[in-house]
Design an enzyme around this catalytic site. Structure first.
Site, mmCIF file in Angstrom:
data_model
loop_
_atom_site.group_PDB
_atom_site.id
_atom_site.type_symbol
_atom_site.label_atom_id
_atom_site.label_comp_id
_atom_site.label_asym_id
_atom_site.label_seq_id
_atom_site.Cartn_x
_atom_site.Cartn_y
_atom_site.Cartn_z
ATOM 1 N N LYS A 79 27.820 4.346 40.258
ATOM 2 C CA LYS A 79 29.106 4.172 39.580
ATOM 3 C C LYS A 79 30.169 3.788 40.608
ATOM 4 O O LYS A 79 30.203 4.353 41.714
ATOM 5 C CB LYS A 79 29.475 5.472 38.863
ATOM 6 N N SER A 160 33.279 8.087 31.080
ATOM 7 C CA SER A 160 33.661 6.936 31.883
ATOM 8 C C SER A 160 32.493 6.242 32.586
ATOM 9 O O SER A 160 32.656 5.141 33.115
ATOM 10 C CB SER A 160 34.690 7.365 32.940
ATOM 11 N N SER A 184 31.906 12.512 30.774
ATOM 12 C CA SER A 184 31.761 11.157 31.312
ATOM 13 C C SER A 184 30.345 10.779 31.721
ATOM 14 O O SER A 184 30.074 9.612 31.998
ATOM 15 C CB SER A 184 32.703 10.948 32.494
#
Length: 502
Positions: A79, A160, A184
């Site tokens: 990420k 996210s 997330s």
């Protein structure tokens, strides 16, 4: 078998001759070709922000080595709020960090490399891990654009860790790392039909990860199977002197994959009936999952009610806002001099100055709230921290003790909602994420079924350091559930409802 299939896929997609035995290079080449045809073209998932420019050289180096372990040569996406020393910026999706070439590995990335993993690239995300605005559109960042759900391209990938979820569902890497503050990892894993694990806060280091909250942040694995998540967690877990929350990690971590038994016989699991919501299709999928768990020997205990202290959500908000200002300022101070925004206040000004590109759909009211907070010694913050952390732990501890259960289970989240730049996120039904997030306890989601072709996840939750038990329960469920449908890259769910043309 998987490596052979991937090599064949790369041959088909790229036209490059890849004959020969499976290697890290051939496997990575297959994924890179798949990213080019699925992510950058074709359905255009926009789940990968950057491909590591040195992936081939690193793969060849791994192929020259003796095997380091089960992750050797496995291609992993990171990420883009987690630093790597590769020639890729760590942007958190923001133009303000476009020049953030940190030239250092986050400790969790260094651990993955030591285990033999190949860092294939960086994944798109909800900008600033979805903390900039309460009206955000999950999966959108100024750097990457909007991540699309591979099961229906007009649906959210949640966030996210949007890109990590969509990329793994679409087969763009063997595994990915996400981060979670509240939902997330587990929401995008659930909505994209993959496995996601939010570990106990303190099991995996947060050093060199763009922060929101030192009380709740944690990285975790996102994979296509529970066993793969266990392999990744085994490599990622461990103490880090720079992150005091991880002081117990070395004594708490385990070989999570080796400990999997595939059995839940006799395990008492509490069923959170109040967290199911009103969608009858979700209820039906959940009941089918419970029947499979019971058939595997689990002892299911119905829990009709969850009593949550009043003000818990508001308290969490103050904790996150206060810690965001302190933690983000501290992080920005460590970035290279090429990064010109060195504080949250400067970041707010940057967004205003670049509003056309940074804020075309939603604003930064959460950033502004965070900037107005009064620091870690503020009595209101300290009271909110005690309420949110101790309150959430108390709820979960009482549920497990009073019902004499080892684990709790519930649907993770409703099915994916439409991508909507006007209204922002329109999530349906309750989310299972908040209590484990506030308490710092672990939370595993495993695909359990589909609603109109959209995945829905099954959550397993437990006390601190119970990752082994959660993974074992998830593995046992995965075995009795059977194969999960792969994404079809449908344009929209409603297209299947159109009447036939005459």
């Amino acid at each position: 078998m998987q490596r052979v299939l991937l090599a064949a896929m790369a041959l088909t997609l790229s036209g490059t001759a890849l004959a020969g035995p499976p290697t890290a290079e051939r496997e990575a080449a297959a994924y890179v070709a798949h990213i080019a045809t699925i992510d950058r073209a074709g359905p255009r998932l926009i789940s990968v922000i950057a491909v590591n420019p040195d992936w081939r050289a690193q793969a060849r180096a791994l192929d020259r080595e003796a095997t380091r372990g089960p992750l050797h040569g496995k291609a992993i996406l990171i990420k883009d709020n987690i630093e790597t020393k590769d020639r890729m910026a760590t942007t958190a999706g923001s133009m303000a960090l476009a020049a953030n070439f940190a030239n250092r590995d986050a400790p969790l990335v260094a651990r993955l490399r030591r285990g033999g993993a190949l860092i294939l690239g960086k994944t798109n995300l909800s900008e600033w891990a979805n903390i900039r605005s309460s009206r955000s559109m999950s999966g959108w960042s100024a750097i990457g654009g909007i991540v699309r759900n591979p099961y229906a391209l007009d649906r959210t990938a949640c966030g996210s860790s949007s890109g990590s979820g969509a990329a793994i569902a679409a087969g763009l890497a063997w595994g990915a790392v996400g981060t979670e503050t509240d939902g997330s990892i587990v929401c995008p894993a659930s909505i994209n039909g993959i496995v996601g694990l939010k570990p106990t806060v303190g099991l995996v280091s947060r050093t060199h990860v763009v922060p929101i909250s030192h009380s709740q942040d944690t990285p975790g694995p996102m994979t296509r199977s529970v066993r793969d998540a266990a392999l990744m967690l085994t490599a990622m877990a461990g103490s880090d002197a720079a992150d005091t929350a991880t002081a117990q990690a070395d004594t708490r971590k385990a070989d999570y994959a080796a400990a999997l038994t595939g059995s839940v016989a006799g395990v008492r699991i509490g069923v959170l009936r109040g967290q199911v919501g009103d969608n009858p299709a979700v209820k039906a999928v959940f009941e089918a999952a419970l029947a499979k768990l019971a058939g595997a020997g689990a002892v299911l205990v119905d829990i009709a009610r969850v009593d949550v202290p009043p003000g818990l959500g508001k308290a969490e908000g103050l904790v996150l806002y206060t810690e965001l200002k302190v933690d983000l300022d501290a992080y920005l101070a460590t970035t290279p001099t090429t990064v010109k925004t060195r504080t949250l206040a400067e970041l707010i000004a940057f967004n205003r100055d670049h509003a056309a590109k940074e804020m075309p759909f939603f604003g930064q009211e959460t950033f502004i709230k965070a900037q107005a907070t009064k620091g870690l010694s503020d009595p209101d913050y300290l009271a909110a921290l005690k309420l949110s952390r101790d309150g959430a732990r108390g709820v979960l501890d009482r549920l497990m003790a009073d019902n004499k259960v080892a684990l709790l289970v519930a649907p993770t989240q409703g099915p994916a909602w439409m991508i909507d730049p006007v209204q922002g996120d329109q999530a349906e039904g309750p989310s299972a994420s908040s209590l484990p997030a506030m308490s710092g306890y672990p939370h595993l989601t495993v695909p359990m079924g589909q609603v109109m072709g959209l995945p829905v996840g099954l959550s397993f939750m437990g006390p601190a350091w119970s990752e082994g038990a959660l993974l074992n329960a998830g593995d046992a469920y995965e075995r009795v559930r059977g194969p999960f449908p792969k994404p079809t890259f449908a344009r929209t769910v409603s297209a299947t409802l159109d009447p036939p043309r005459r």
